[in-house]
Design a protein around this motif. Sequence first.
Motif, PDB file in Angstrom:
ATOM      1  N   GLU A 140     -94.994  -4.258 -13.724  1.00  0.00           N
ATOM      2  CA  GLU A 140     -96.040  -4.635 -14.937  1.00  0.00           C
ATOM      3  C   GLU A 140     -96.756  -3.308 -15.566  1.00  0.00           C
ATOM      4  O   GLU A 140     -96.565  -3.099 -16.764  1.00  0.00           O
ATOM      5  CB  GLU A 140     -97.151  -5.474 -14.425  1.00  0.00           C
ATOM      6  CG  GLU A 140     -96.570  -7.007 -14.108  1.00  0.00           C
ATOM      7  CD  GLU A 140     -97.702  -7.838 -13.696  1.00  0.00           C
ATOM      8  OE1 GLU A 140     -98.726  -7.533 -13.748  1.00  0.00           O
ATOM      9  OE2 GLU A 140     -97.353  -9.102 -13.422  1.00  0.00           O
ATOM     10  N   TYR A 141     -97.112  -2.344 -14.698  1.00  0.00           N
ATOM     11  CA  TYR A 141     -97.630  -1.087 -14.965  1.00  0.00           C
ATOM     12  C   TYR A 141     -96.646  -0.191 -15.879  1.00  0.00           C
ATOM     13  O   TYR A 141     -96.864   0.252 -16.880  1.00  0.00           O
ATOM     14  CB  TYR A 141     -97.911  -0.321 -13.746  1.00  0.00           C
ATOM     15  CG  TYR A 141     -98.425   1.290 -13.864  1.00  0.00           C
ATOM     16  CD1 TYR A 141     -99.773   1.615 -14.345  1.00  0.00           C
ATOM     17  CD2 TYR A 141     -97.341   2.051 -13.590  1.00  0.00           C
ATOM     18  CE1 TYR A 141     -99.806   2.916 -14.609  1.00  0.00           C
ATOM     19  CE2 TYR A 141     -97.623   3.499 -13.838  1.00  0.00           C
ATOM     20  CZ  TYR A 141     -98.845   3.660 -14.311  1.00  0.00           C
ATOM     21  OH  TYR A 141     -99.085   5.256 -14.648  1.00  0.00           O
ATOM     22  N   ILE A 175     -93.306   2.203  -7.376  1.00  0.00           N
ATOM     23  CA  ILE A 175     -92.293   2.141  -8.152  1.00  0.00           C
ATOM     24  C   ILE A 175     -91.086   3.082  -7.645  1.00  0.00           C
ATOM     25  O   ILE A 175     -91.499   4.166  -7.061  1.00  0.00           O
ATOM     26  CB  ILE A 175     -92.411   2.761  -9.786  1.00  0.00           C
ATOM     27  CG1 ILE A 175     -91.423   2.137 -10.591  1.00  0.00           C
ATOM     28  CG2 ILE A 175     -92.641   4.099  -9.871  1.00  0.00           C
ATOM     29  CD1 ILE A 175     -91.413   0.618 -10.819  1.00  0.00           C
ATOM     30  N   CYS A 176     -89.837   2.747  -7.574  1.00  0.00           N
ATOM     31  CA  CYS A 176     -88.684   3.380  -6.970  1.00  0.00           C
ATOM     32  C   CYS A 176     -87.650   3.803  -7.859  1.00  0.00           C
ATOM     33  O   CYS A 176     -87.304   2.992  -8.554  1.00  0.00           O
ATOM     34  CB  CYS A 176     -88.224   2.450  -5.810  1.00  0.00           C
ATOM     35  SG  CYS A 176     -89.405   1.763  -4.638  1.00  0.00           S
ATOM     36  N   ALA A 193     -99.425   3.952  -7.803  1.00  0.00           N
ATOM     37  CA  ALA A 193    -100.280   3.987  -9.032  1.00  0.00           C
ATOM     38  C   ALA A 193    -101.225   4.956  -9.293  1.00  0.00           C
ATOM     39  O   ALA A 193    -101.426   5.371 -10.153  1.00  0.00           O
ATOM     40  CB  ALA A 193    -101.129   2.427  -9.449  1.00  0.00           C
ATOM     41  N   ALA A 194    -101.391   5.456  -8.030  1.00  0.00           N
ATOM     42  CA  ALA A 194    -102.303   6.726  -8.291  1.00  0.00           C
ATOM     43  C   ALA A 194    -101.738   7.960  -8.273  1.00  0.00           C
ATOM     44  O   ALA A 194    -102.181   9.028  -8.012  1.00  0.00           O
ATOM     45  CB  ALA A 194    -102.969   6.830  -6.790  1.00  0.00           C
ATOM     46  N   ASN A 637     -99.519  14.860  -4.384  1.00  0.00           N
ATOM     47  CA  ASN A 637     -99.760  14.198  -5.994  1.00  0.00           C
ATOM     48  C   ASN A 637     -99.101  14.903  -6.860  1.00  0.00           C
ATOM     49  O   ASN A 637     -98.743  16.018  -6.874  1.00  0.00           O
ATOM     50  CB  ASN A 637    -101.281  14.574  -6.235  1.00  0.00           C
ATOM     51  CG  ASN A 637    -102.230  13.951  -5.390  1.00  0.00           C
ATOM     52  OD1 ASN A 637    -101.805  12.890  -4.888  1.00  0.00           O
ATOM     53  ND2 ASN A 637    -103.303  14.254  -5.405  1.00  0.00           N
ATOM     54  N   GLU A 638     -98.209  13.976  -7.594  1.00  0.00           N
ATOM     55  CA  GLU A 638     -97.321  14.544  -8.691  1.00  0.00           C
ATOM     56  C   GLU A 638     -98.161  14.565 -10.025  1.00  0.00           C
ATOM     57  O   GLU A 638     -98.883  13.525 -10.439  1.00  0.00           O
ATOM     58  CB  GLU A 638     -96.281  13.449  -8.870  1.00  0.00           C
ATOM     59  CG  GLU A 638     -95.303  13.778 -10.041  1.00  0.00           C
ATOM     60  CD  GLU A 638     -94.250  12.941 -10.150  1.00  0.00           C
ATOM     61  OE1 GLU A 638     -93.116  13.122 -10.697  1.00  0.00           O
ATOM     62  OE2 GLU A 638     -94.536  11.726  -9.829  1.00  0.00           O
TER      63      GLU A 638
END
Length: 640
Positions: A140-141, A175-176, A193-194, A637-638
């Motif tokens: 959904e994101y 998400i993959c 999501a982060a 973190n990306e």
Amino acid sequence: MTHEEHADYVRWLKSLPRRKDHFRMPCPECSATRSNPKDPSFSVHITREGGWAKCFHCDFAIAWNEDEMWKREQKQQDRERQKQQKDALQYHNTAQHHDTASQHHNTAQRKPHIPLQPPVHYVCPVINKNKQIMNGEMMEYMVGRRSIPMDVLTRMKIEERLEFLPQTGKEEACICFPYLEDGVMKNMKFRDAAKHFKMVKGAELIPWNIDAIKGKEKCYITEGEIDALSLIAAGLEEVVSVPNGAGGANLQWLDRFVESHFDDKTEIILAMDTDKRGVELRDELVRRLGMDRCKVVAWGEGCKDANEYLLKYDLPRLRQQVEQAAEIPLEGVFCPMDEWDTLMDIYYNGMPEGADTGLENLDRLIKFERGFVLTVTGVPGSGKSEFVDEIAMRLLLRHDWKVGYFSPENTPLAYHYRKLIRRVVGKRFEHKGMPLPEAGQAIRYLAQSVFSIMPKEDFSVESVLRIAAQLVSRKGVKVLVVDPFNRFEHQIPDWETETQYISRIFDEFSNFAVKHKVLLILVAHPTKLRREPGSKRWPVPTLYDINGSAAFFNKTDYGMVIDRNDELGQVLVRVAKVRFDHLGGPGDAFFAFSTYNGRYTPTEERTLDHNPPEPKWEHTNFLTEKLKPEQQDLGFNEGE
């Protein structure tokens, strides 16, 4: 691992000193990359019937049966005996006595192989289907907040699943993004999501969606998978994403695909982020793939990447913006606006410091930048090549500047590699002084970072620079060593004097360094000097004493003179020229040279009246810190 490598590894294990048949030791395969390299995670069991060994950290394992090994060796000996008999028969029928004798000698004197791992040994991703989430919050994101159509996500095999992330210490909805090559999964990226993400540890790092550009005339490259999906949604299918974001300015993952996927492209569109790290990645891609066929997308005010542009506008506007990508500025014509990013960086942060070597007394005098030429001279036997190797290896280890050598005097190549290995590891390259795992580790590391140029056709300047350009493109070389200048096959035209010819060739070196953004190190011998009356030593030369032309001083960016004083046991390194003062200035640095490992250690100046204490020799293995696991294996973190 081949049968020969397996047998050599077993012989090495059986030769280790031990008090009993079961013992533990640091793992020869992974100890150098661990925070505690002395952890005895490698368990070895040896009996009369055979044995086995396994690391309980990296899972490397090896086993053997003495009877089977004996039978295999007998078969090998039978094959060699049959080959010798066949060769002997051929010897009586031909005149190739010398060649046959050499083959017999090589067969009889086969040296053990260092137990190297296979060239390609990657983990195959294993995905737990029970962790998949249908129509979850991350999908959904992607649709709601990232504006990626569901049909695009489905077509590109994007899905949602639970995955443990080291940043949070628990399972998260992720998400993959599957990384496929020829339809086979090579890796997978998990992102929550982060913006925490990780990839499969030990799997190969390849571009995302690489199959989409094979055989196509043009392609698009983005900094992240979501940006690539945005372009696909806009109808631009020939798009790939770098695997590790702007943290991947080291493009080792690109090496394998340059020839197969990028050499045939007539146009490459770079749709990178516009932040500092994105610009660095863009510039490195331009350098590797070629300025003449690259175009750059500008996102305009308020947008830093493709997905932000999509969210601000719409799919048709995104496609239009990408298709309006600008060519790299015309070569040879510039204005201040072309250097806006660099000027603003200097304005806010000051002049760049340059790359150091870690040799404190030398770093006070000189720092290195790519795009320049360093000329090194000294009388024969002064150690010019040795000190150039010292600089090159330190730039490699400290800054990941891969090195290309054109050094015909450093042959056979194995002799030169031996010197580089002992300099990197800090020990003599021999079985009594350097453990076999450390030797193998150094060989594997240098095999990815050091390349020797030996043209088959000739040793002309054109041939060498042509191959060097290929090394820049395919291997990411950032340092080119030419040692020495007089080993080129110089062909001076009738209409040129030697001075004019050398001046023109030096211009070619300078232009090559600027175009390919490499540090070009040129070793040149001085003309024959005269000893002062009553002295046994040659005078210290200057750059003006280099044989052939004053261009070696006038046109070089850096100049360095090496002088070895055996009587005092010291080496003088004289920095004679630094073109830009923010990178250093003239001065002298003194070193002691270790015959044990070939390293130079800073020391005070020695004179007949001043004898400073012995320097503290450095014998640590530089690779121990260098080869720790990379960030993409651990997760971080990306930024997108």
